[in-house]
Design an enzyme around this catalytic site. Structure first.
Site, PDB file in Angstrom:
ATOM      1  N   HIS A   1       0.859  -1.179   0.000  1.00 31.34           N
ATOM      2  CA  HIS A   1       0.000   0.000   0.000  1.00 31.34           C
ATOM      3  C   HIS A   1       0.897   1.231   0.000  1.00 31.34           C
ATOM      4  CE1 HIS A   1       0.909  -0.631   4.239  1.00 31.34           C
ATOM      5  NE2 HIS A   1       0.486   0.579   4.520  1.00 31.34           N
TER       6      HIS A   1
ATOM      7  N   HIS B   1       1.120   3.957   2.171  1.00 31.22           N
ATOM      8  CA  HIS B   1       1.458   4.742   3.351  1.00 31.22           C
ATOM      9  C   HIS B   1       2.963   5.007   3.370  1.00 31.22           C
ATOM     10  CE1 HIS B   1      -2.423   3.702   5.811  1.00 31.22           C
ATOM     11  NE2 HIS B   1      -2.595   4.678   4.938  1.00 31.22           N
TER      12      HIS B   1
ATOM     13  N   ASP C   1       5.429   4.900   5.431  1.00 26.53           N
ATOM     14  CA  ASP C   1       6.422   3.987   5.998  1.00 26.53           C
ATOM     15  C   ASP C   1       6.668   2.771   5.108  1.00 26.53           C
ATOM     16  OD1 ASP C   1       3.721   3.389   6.834  1.00 26.53           O
ATOM     17  OD2 ASP C   1       4.521   1.849   8.161  1.00 26.53           O
ATOM     18  N   HIS C   2       5.967   2.687   3.985  1.00 30.69           N
ATOM     19  CA  HIS C   2       6.160   1.582   3.056  1.00 30.69           C
ATOM     20  C   HIS C   2       6.690   2.035   1.696  1.00 30.69           C
ATOM     21  CE1 HIS C   2       4.021  -1.645   5.393  1.00 30.69           C
ATOM     22  NE2 HIS C   2       3.638  -0.552   6.034  1.00 30.69           N
TER      23      HIS C   2
ATOM     24  N   HIS D   1      -6.915  -2.787   5.377  1.00 32.58           N
ATOM     25  CA  HIS D   1      -6.186  -1.722   6.064  1.00 32.58           C
ATOM     26  C   HIS D   1      -6.997  -0.435   5.926  1.00 32.58           C
ATOM     27  CE1 HIS D   1      -2.821  -0.085   8.118  1.00 32.58           C
ATOM     28  NE2 HIS D   1      -2.279   0.543   7.088  1.00 32.58           N
TER      29      HIS D   1
ATOM     30  N   ASP E   1       0.418  -4.448   5.871  1.00 34.36           N
ATOM     31  CA  ASP E   1      -0.411  -4.009   6.999  1.00 34.36           C
ATOM     32  C   ASP E   1      -1.847  -4.486   6.791  1.00 34.36           C
ATOM     33  OD1 ASP E   1       1.930  -2.721   7.505  1.00 34.36           O
ATOM     34  OD2 ASP E   1       1.073  -0.711   7.673  1.00 34.36           O
TER      35      ASP E   1
ATOM     36  N   HIS F   1       6.277  -5.406  11.355  1.00 30.21           N
ATOM     37  CA  HIS F   1       5.581  -4.129  11.537  1.00 30.21           C
ATOM     38  C   HIS F   1       5.267  -3.911  13.020  1.00 30.21           C
ATOM     39  CE1 HIS F   1       2.710  -0.814  10.727  1.00 30.21           C
ATOM     40  NE2 HIS F   1       3.466  -0.656   9.637  1.00 30.21           N
TER      41      HIS F   1
END
Length: 310
Positions: free
Chosen positions: A61, A63, A65-66, A139, A211, A269
């Protein structure tokens, strides 16, 4: 016959001194796949000596942090005079955001970057010996998981039977029989492959959720995966927060691993609130899952053996 996983980043949304944001390198027979690319991933690749030779980047995805490691990594590849194309696989609706992210520094790459939006329930990469399947996750944004599933391998070749019982002389015929062909001997006999080759043997498989809340699609995407890499952001004390933020607890990850028939469970995670050793995660997962479970650490390498390896 390598299938090796290196955990480059195992933190939740916020990095810690111990854990970098999400990134996982998978090396299959020298072909490298990067699953997610959090901030600082290229440094982690150097630190843990995974190499930079990546053809496929698979994003769960978008976000931060990815994905925030993508611009720096792409520029580094450009400085290294990369020419090979990069394929980025991402959830539906991701193309424009990824194009903007990569172009944010007004840097034009000298190699092709091809963005493929992949729909859950399809095959992102269909190769001769394996495929990478996608599945729907749950998510707070559009998200998908990935499963690398190898094809079945030929059964074991029964050399003693071939040579002593059937009188097949050693040579090229053995290879042809092992590949499923029938062969004609000098005396005119036709020998079918199934007389000297055992039943097909399963390949290896690993599943990466990104996530997500626990979802049944994770169970269905692969038959008894050898390694399940699952979100375990929180422990049971934060179960309500896990539900509200679209994550899973360690116990939930263990329960899902048990339903999936996984051989091993790697929890990743991990929220920054668990700054020390998250022993509660391991205890809760072990209570729900009889297989091997562990909290993944940055730099940890896991080899995935064939299921029938003695």
């Amino acid at each position: 016959m390598t299938l090796r996983v290196t955990f480059l980043g195992t933190s939740g949304a916020v990095p810690t001194t111990r854990r970098a944001p999400s990134a996982i390198m998978v090396n299959r027979e020298g072909e490298r796949f990067l699953f997610d690319c959090g901030e600082g991933t290229q440094r982690q690749m150097m630190r843990f000596a995974t190499g930079f030779d990546v053809d496929h980047l698979l994003l769960s995805h978008l976000h931060g942090d990815h994905v925030l490691g993508i611009p720096g990594l792409v520029q580094t590849w450009d400085f290294q005079d990369r020419e090979a194309p990069l394929a980025i696989h991402a959830p539906p609706g991701s193309r424009r955001s990824l194009e903007n992210l990569i172009g944010a520094m007004d840097h034009n790459t000298g190699f092709p970057v091809r963005i493929h939006e992949v729909t859950p329930g399809t095959v992102a990469i269909d190769a001769e010996e394996y495929e990478i399947r996608t599945f729907e996750t749950e998510h707070r944004t559009t998200s998908i998981g990935y499963a690398l599933v190898e094809n079945d391998r030929p059964g074991r070749f029964m050399r003693e039977k071939a040579e002593e019982e059937l009188g097949i002389p050693p040579g090229p015929a053995y290879g042809r029989l092992h590949e499923g062909e029938s062969v004609e001997l000098e005396d005119g006999r036709i020998i079918d492959s199934d007389r000297v080759v055992g039943p097909p043997r399963p390949g290896r498989s690993l599943v990466y959720t990104g996530d997500t809340r626990p979802v049944e699609a994770t169970v269905e995407v692969a038959d008894e995966p050898d390694l399940l890499i699952h979100d375990a952001t929180f422990d049971d004390s934060e179960a309500g927060r896990a539900r509200s933020t679209g994550h899973a607890t360690a116990r939930e990850a263990g329960e899902l691993a048990a339903r999936a028939g996984a051989k091993r469970l790697a929890m990743t995670h991990i929220s920054s609130r668990y700054a020390g050793n998250p022993v509660s995660h391991e205890r809760e997962a072990d209570a729900a899952f009889d297989g091997e479970s562990f909290v993944a650490e940055d730099g940890q390498t896991v080899d995935v053996p064939f299921p029938d390896k003695e």
